[in-house]
Design a protein around this motif. Sequence first.
Motif, PDB file in Angstrom:
ATOM      1  N   GLY A  33       0.780  -1.233   0.000  1.00  0.00           N
ATOM      2  CA  GLY A  33       0.000   0.000   0.000  1.00  0.00           C
ATOM      3  C   GLY A  33       0.807   1.276   0.000  1.00  0.00           C
ATOM      4  N   ASN A  34       2.109   1.196   0.210  1.00  0.00           N
ATOM      5  CA  ASN A  34       2.940   2.395   0.290  1.00  0.00           C
ATOM      6  C   ASN A  34       4.238   2.208  -0.478  1.00  0.00           C
ATOM      7  OD1 ASN A  34       1.499   4.195   2.292  1.00  0.00           O
ATOM      8  ND2 ASN A  34       1.618   2.287   3.451  1.00  0.00           N
ATOM      9  N   ASP A  35       4.819   3.347  -0.879  1.00  0.00           N
ATOM     10  CA  ASP A  35       6.161   3.326  -1.455  1.00  0.00           C
ATOM     11  C   ASP A  35       7.111   2.700  -0.440  1.00  0.00           C
ATOM     12  OD1 ASP A  35       4.925   4.954  -3.342  1.00  0.00           O
ATOM     13  OD2 ASP A  35       6.344   6.600  -3.139  1.00  0.00           O
ATOM     14  N   PHE A  36       8.193   2.114  -0.942  1.00  0.00           N
ATOM     15  CA  PHE A  36       9.141   1.515   0.001  1.00  0.00           C
ATOM     16  C   PHE A  36      10.546   1.479  -0.548  1.00  0.00           C
ATOM     17  CE2 PHE A  36       7.591  -2.086  -2.502  1.00  0.00           C
ATOM     18  CZ  PHE A  36       8.770  -2.735  -2.853  1.00  0.00           C
ATOM     19  N   TRP A  37      11.475   1.348   0.366  1.00  0.00           N
ATOM     20  CA  TRP A  37      12.861   0.958   0.108  1.00  0.00           C
ATOM     21  C   TRP A  37      13.024  -0.434   0.694  1.00  0.00           C
ATOM     22  CZ3 TRP A  37      16.955   3.150  -2.389  1.00  0.00           C
ATOM     23  CH2 TRP A  37      16.828   4.491  -2.769  1.00  0.00           C
TER      24      TRP A  37
ATOM     25  N   ASP B 179      -2.281  14.402  -0.438  1.00  0.00           N
ATOM     26  CA  ASP B 179      -1.708  15.467  -1.258  1.00  0.00           C
ATOM     27  C   ASP B 179      -0.244  15.222  -1.599  1.00  0.00           C
ATOM     28  OD1 ASP B 179      -4.074  17.013  -1.388  1.00  0.00           O
ATOM     29  OD2 ASP B 179      -3.673  17.810   0.622  1.00  0.00           O
ATOM     30  N   GLY B 180       0.293  14.071  -1.182  1.00  0.00           N
ATOM     31  CA  GLY B 180       1.669  13.739  -1.513  1.00  0.00           C
ATOM     32  C   GLY B 180       2.696  14.245  -0.525  1.00  0.00           C
ATOM     33  N   ARG B 181       2.255  14.731   0.630  1.00  0.00           N
ATOM     34  CA  ARG B 181       3.188  15.187   1.669  1.00  0.00           C
ATOM     35  C   ARG B 181       3.607  13.998   2.519  1.00  0.00           C
ATOM     36  NH1 ARG B 181      -0.838  19.419   1.921  1.00  0.00           N
ATOM     37  NH2 ARG B 181      -1.855  18.067   3.421  1.00  0.00           N
ATOM     38  N   TRP B 182       4.912  13.920   2.791  1.00  0.00           N
ATOM     39  CA  TRP B 182       5.433  12.855   3.627  1.00  0.00           C
ATOM     40  C   TRP B 182       4.820  12.952   5.018  1.00  0.00           C
ATOM     41  CZ3 TRP B 182       8.420  12.859   8.109  1.00  0.00           C
ATOM     42  CH2 TRP B 182       8.949  11.612   8.468  1.00  0.00           C
TER      43      TRP B 182
ATOM     44  N   VAL C  30      12.704  -3.481   5.230  1.00  0.00           N
ATOM     45  CA  VAL C  30      11.792  -2.652   4.439  1.00  0.00           C
ATOM     46  C   VAL C  30      11.566  -1.341   5.170  1.00  0.00           C
ATOM     47  CG1 VAL C  30       9.495  -2.467   3.388  1.00  0.00           C
ATOM     48  CG2 VAL C  30      10.574  -4.716   3.631  1.00  0.00           C
ATOM     49  N   GLN C  31      11.652  -0.264   4.415  1.00  0.00           N
ATOM     50  CA  GLN C  31      11.259   1.038   4.947  1.00  0.00           C
ATOM     51  C   GLN C  31      10.121   1.558   4.086  1.00  0.00           C
ATOM     52  OE1 GLN C  31      13.883   4.149   6.476  1.00  0.00           O
ATOM     53  NE2 GLN C  31      13.103   5.436   4.818  1.00  0.00           N
ATOM     54  N   PHE C  32       8.939   1.682   4.696  1.00  0.00           N
ATOM     55  CA  PHE C  32       7.779   2.250   4.010  1.00  0.00           C
ATOM     56  C   PHE C  32       7.785   3.755   4.211  1.00  0.00           C
ATOM     57  CE2 PHE C  32       6.241  -2.089   4.883  1.00  0.00           C
ATOM     58  CZ  PHE C  32       5.883  -2.459   3.602  1.00  0.00           C
ATOM     59  N   ASN C  33       7.559   4.480   3.127  1.00  0.00           N
ATOM     60  CA  ASN C  33       7.406   5.931   3.190  1.00  0.00           C
ATOM     61  C   ASN C  33       5.930   6.230   3.008  1.00  0.00           C
ATOM     62  OD1 ASN C  33      10.198   6.470   3.472  1.00  0.00           O
ATOM     63  ND2 ASN C  33      10.457   6.118   1.290  1.00  0.00           N
ATOM     64  N   VAL C  34       5.317   6.777   4.043  1.00  0.00           N
ATOM     65  CA  VAL C  34       3.881   7.008   4.054  1.00  0.00           C
ATOM     66  C   VAL C  34       3.613   8.480   3.741  1.00  0.00           C
ATOM     67  CG1 VAL C  34       1.775   6.851   5.429  1.00  0.00           C
ATOM     68  CG2 VAL C  34       3.604   5.155   5.738  1.00  0.00           C
TER      69      VAL C  34
ATOM     70  N   ASP D  63       7.888   3.884   8.312  1.00  0.00           N
ATOM     71  CA  ASP D  63       7.794   2.660   9.102  1.00  0.00           C
ATOM     72  C   ASP D  63       8.863   1.700   8.603  1.00  0.00           C
ATOM     73  OD1 ASP D  63       5.465   3.430  10.521  1.00  0.00           O
ATOM     74  OD2 ASP D  63       4.198   2.768   8.862  1.00  0.00           O
ATOM     75  N   GLN D  64       9.478   0.967   9.518  1.00  0.00           N
ATOM     76  CA  GLN D  64      10.470  -0.038   9.135  1.00  0.00           C
ATOM     77  C   GLN D  64      10.086  -1.388   9.715  1.00  0.00           C
ATOM     78  OE1 GLN D  64      14.354   1.243  10.383  1.00  0.00           O
ATOM     79  NE2 GLN D  64      14.487   2.824   8.821  1.00  0.00           N
ATOM     80  N   THR D  65      10.427  -2.438   8.963  1.00  0.00           N
ATOM     81  CA  THR D  65      10.208  -3.796   9.440  1.00  0.00           C
ATOM     82  C   THR D  65      11.243  -4.728   8.832  1.00  0.00           C
ATOM     83  OG1 THR D  65       8.615  -5.607   9.664  1.00  0.00           O
ATOM     84  CG2 THR D  65       8.532  -4.356   7.618  1.00  0.00           C
ATOM     85  N   GLU D  66      11.573  -5.757   9.573  1.00  0.00           N
ATOM     86  CA  GLU D  66      12.412  -6.845   9.067  1.00  0.00           C
ATOM     87  C   GLU D  66      11.612  -8.143   9.008  1.00  0.00           C
ATOM     88  OE1 GLU D  66      16.694  -6.961  10.002  1.00  0.00           O
ATOM     89  OE2 GLU D  66      16.245  -5.359  11.442  1.00  0.00           O
ATOM     90  N   ASP D  67      10.284  -8.029   9.093  1.00  0.00           N
ATOM     91  CA  ASP D  67       9.420  -9.187   8.981  1.00  0.00           C
ATOM     92  C   ASP D  67       9.670  -9.866   7.631  1.00  0.00           C
ATOM     93  OD1 ASP D  67       6.891 -10.738   9.805  1.00  0.00           O
ATOM     94  OD2 ASP D  67       6.388  -9.953   7.801  1.00  0.00           O
ATOM     95  N   GLN D  68       9.980 -11.163   7.660  1.00  0.00           N
ATOM     96  CA  GLN D  68      10.348 -11.888   6.430  1.00  0.00           C
ATOM     97  C   GLN D  68       9.221 -11.907   5.406  1.00  0.00           C
ATOM     98  OE1 GLN D  68      11.774 -15.766   7.742  1.00  0.00           O
ATOM     99  NE2 GLN D  68      13.822 -15.182   7.065  1.00  0.00           N
ATOM    100  N   ALA D  69       7.991 -12.068   5.861  1.00  0.00           N
ATOM    101  CA  ALA D  69       6.868 -12.118   4.929  1.00  0.00           C
ATOM    102  C   ALA D  69       6.689 -10.768   4.229  1.00  0.00           C
ATOM    103  CB  ALA D  69       5.587 -12.524   5.658  1.00  0.00           C
TER     104      ALA D  69
END
Length: 174
Positions: free
Chosen positions: A118-122, A137-140, A129-133, A144-150
């Motif tokens: 649902g979100n952009d990510f690195w 209007d496109g403002r950051w 994973v780092q999600f950028n929420v 959120d970060q996770t190392e969950d394998q799934a």
Amino acid sequence: MAQSLSSFADLIRSAERSAVHLEMRDVYAVDNEDEGFAAWRRGHRLDPDNRESWWRPWLDLVQEVTAKGVRVRRARIVGEPPSEYIRYEHSFAFTNIAAGEEIRWLPRRLASELALPGNDFWLFDGRLVQFNVFDGDGRWVHTDQTEDQATAGLCADAFEAVWDLAVPHDKYTI
């Protein structure tokens, strides 16, 4: 979680093999781009021969990371015809490529059958994973970060599916 450029720089520097970025929005309202976007709207374009005028410190960071062997890839899912903001991003993507980043573009109509988060990510080294929420209007808003394998697996699969369908930057025209 708020994130500074220096903390993100530490994160990307920690990558050993890969850093991939999936962008799925047609508009971003990022404060540090306001001036450049306004100048672009007035007709200013970056000069390929004037590297000193390019986006710093980001490009220096990409060059540093890719020089140590980390593959940095960015895929963008975009509406067509592209938004004004996507045309702006496309106009200077050559600078990212010159720094060592690989970029591909996927028309949104070709992404309909893909399972996407649902979100952009690195995704770093296929594990963090780092999600950028962003808001509507496109403002950051936050990170959120996770190392969950799934979750990392979902993001890795999504990125590769987009990458496989996407058009390399030098072949994608706006």
